[in-house]
Design a protein around this motif. Structure first.
Motif, PDB file in Angstrom:
ATOM      1  N   LEU A  22       0.824  -1.206   0.000  1.00  0.00           N
ATOM      2  CA  LEU A  22       0.000   0.000   0.000  1.00  0.00           C
ATOM      3  C   LEU A  22       0.857   1.255   0.000  1.00  0.00           C
ATOM      4  O   LEU A  22       1.954   1.262   0.556  1.00  0.00           O
ATOM      5  N   GLU A  25      -1.586   8.315  -0.652  1.00  0.00           N
ATOM      6  CA  GLU A  25      -1.561   9.507  -1.493  1.00  0.00           C
ATOM      7  C   GLU A  25      -2.058  10.659  -0.634  1.00  0.00           C
ATOM      8  O   GLU A  25      -3.185  10.634  -0.146  1.00  0.00           O
ATOM      9  N   ARG A  33      -5.800   8.902   0.213  1.00  0.00           N
ATOM     10  CA  ARG A  33      -6.139   7.680  -0.506  1.00  0.00           C
ATOM     11  C   ARG A  33      -5.105   6.614  -0.157  1.00  0.00           C
ATOM     12  O   ARG A  33      -3.898   6.866  -0.253  1.00  0.00           O
ATOM     13  N   ARG A  35      -3.768   3.313  -1.540  1.00  0.00           N
ATOM     14  CA  ARG A  35      -3.798   2.612  -2.829  1.00  0.00           C
ATOM     15  C   ARG A  35      -3.012   1.305  -2.759  1.00  0.00           C
ATOM     16  O   ARG A  35      -1.901   1.252  -2.223  1.00  0.00           O
ATOM     17  N   ASN A  36      -3.599   0.260  -3.332  1.00  0.00           N
ATOM     18  CA  ASN A  36      -2.940  -1.040  -3.431  1.00  0.00           C
ATOM     19  C   ASN A  36      -2.044  -1.014  -4.669  1.00  0.00           C
ATOM     20  O   ASN A  36      -2.532  -0.974  -5.792  1.00  0.00           O
ATOM     21  N   VAL A  37      -0.732  -1.024  -4.467  1.00  0.00           N
ATOM     22  CA  VAL A  37       0.220  -0.985  -5.576  1.00  0.00           C
ATOM     23  C   VAL A  37       0.846  -2.349  -5.849  1.00  0.00           C
ATOM     24  O   VAL A  37       1.813  -2.453  -6.604  1.00  0.00           O
ATOM     25  N   LEU A  63      -9.218  -4.480  -1.319  1.00  0.00           N
ATOM     26  CA  LEU A  63      -8.543  -3.634  -2.302  1.00  0.00           C
ATOM     27  C   LEU A  63      -7.878  -4.520  -3.350  1.00  0.00           C
ATOM     28  O   LEU A  63      -6.943  -5.265  -3.048  1.00  0.00           O
ATOM     29  N   GLY A  66      -4.341  -1.818  -7.780  1.00  0.00           N
ATOM     30  CA  GLY A  66      -4.617  -0.520  -8.377  1.00  0.00           C
ATOM     31  C   GLY A  66      -5.769   0.256  -7.760  1.00  0.00           C
ATOM     32  O   GLY A  66      -5.906   1.446  -7.987  1.00  0.00           O
ATOM     33  N   SER A  67      -6.602  -0.400  -6.966  1.00  0.00           N
ATOM     34  CA  SER A  67      -7.746   0.293  -6.367  1.00  0.00           C
ATOM     35  C   SER A  67      -7.316   1.066  -5.120  1.00  0.00           C
ATOM     36  O   SER A  67      -6.250   0.834  -4.562  1.00  0.00           O
ATOM     37  N   ALA A  68      -8.184   2.003  -4.701  1.00  0.00           N
ATOM     38  CA  ALA A  68      -7.844   2.863  -3.563  1.00  0.00           C
ATOM     39  C   ALA A  68      -9.030   3.026  -2.641  1.00  0.00           C
ATOM     40  O   ALA A  68     -10.185   2.919  -3.061  1.00  0.00           O
ATOM     41  N   GLU A  70     -10.540   5.857  -0.007  1.00  0.00           N
ATOM     42  CA  GLU A  70     -10.430   7.246   0.441  1.00  0.00           C
ATOM     43  C   GLU A  70     -10.867   7.351   1.890  1.00  0.00           C
ATOM     44  O   GLU A  70     -11.831   6.713   2.299  1.00  0.00           O
TER      45      GLU A  70
END
Length: 102
Positions: A22, A25, A33, A35-37, A63, A66-68, A70
Motif C-alpha cells: 500500500l 496519497e 487515498r 492505494r494497493n500498488v 482492495l 490498483g484500487s484505492a 479514500e
C-alpha cells in the motif's frame, strides 16, 4: 504449576521480507487515498485512529490491485500525537499491520 504454551510459529529465514502493498496519497489532505500498488488483492482492510483526532468511519473492504480507499483524518496535533493503523489480510490468511503517521 507449569503451563503448556503453544509452539512459536517459525518463519523460513530464507523467505524474503513482505513488502507493504500500500501507499498513501497525501495530495488532498486531510483527505487521503490508500492505494494497493501490489499485484495481489488484500482483504478485510481496516483503518483505526491511534491517538487524538477523527477518522471518517469506514467499513472493512477489499482492495484489488490498483484500487484505492479514500478516508479523511482531522485533528490539530496529528503530526505529534496520532497515527492511523492499517490492517489487512493477504490471500493466504496472514494478517499485517502498518502505521501511517502524519
Amino acid at each position: 504449576m507449569t503451563r503448556d504454551l503453544p509452539p512459536i510459529a517459525r518463519r523460513n529465514r530464507r523467505e524474503p521480507a513482505y513488502r507493504v502493498p500500500l501507499i498513501v496519497e497525501r495530495d488532498d489532505a486531510p483527505r487521503y487515498r490508500l492505494r494497493n500498488v501490489s499485484d495481489e488483492t488484500v482483504h478485510w482492510v481496516v483503518l483505526r485512529m491511534i491517538g487524538p483526532g477523527f477518522l471518517s468511519p469506514l467499513q472493512p473492504c477489499r482492495l484489488t490491485p490498483g484500487s484505492a480507499l479514500e478516508f479523511e483524518v482531522l485533528g490539530s496535533t496529528l503530526a505529534r500525537a496520532s497515527s492511523v493503523q492499517v490492517s489487512w489480510f493477504r490471500p493466504g490468511g496472514h494478517q499485517y499491520l502498518w502505521p501511517i503517521t502524519f
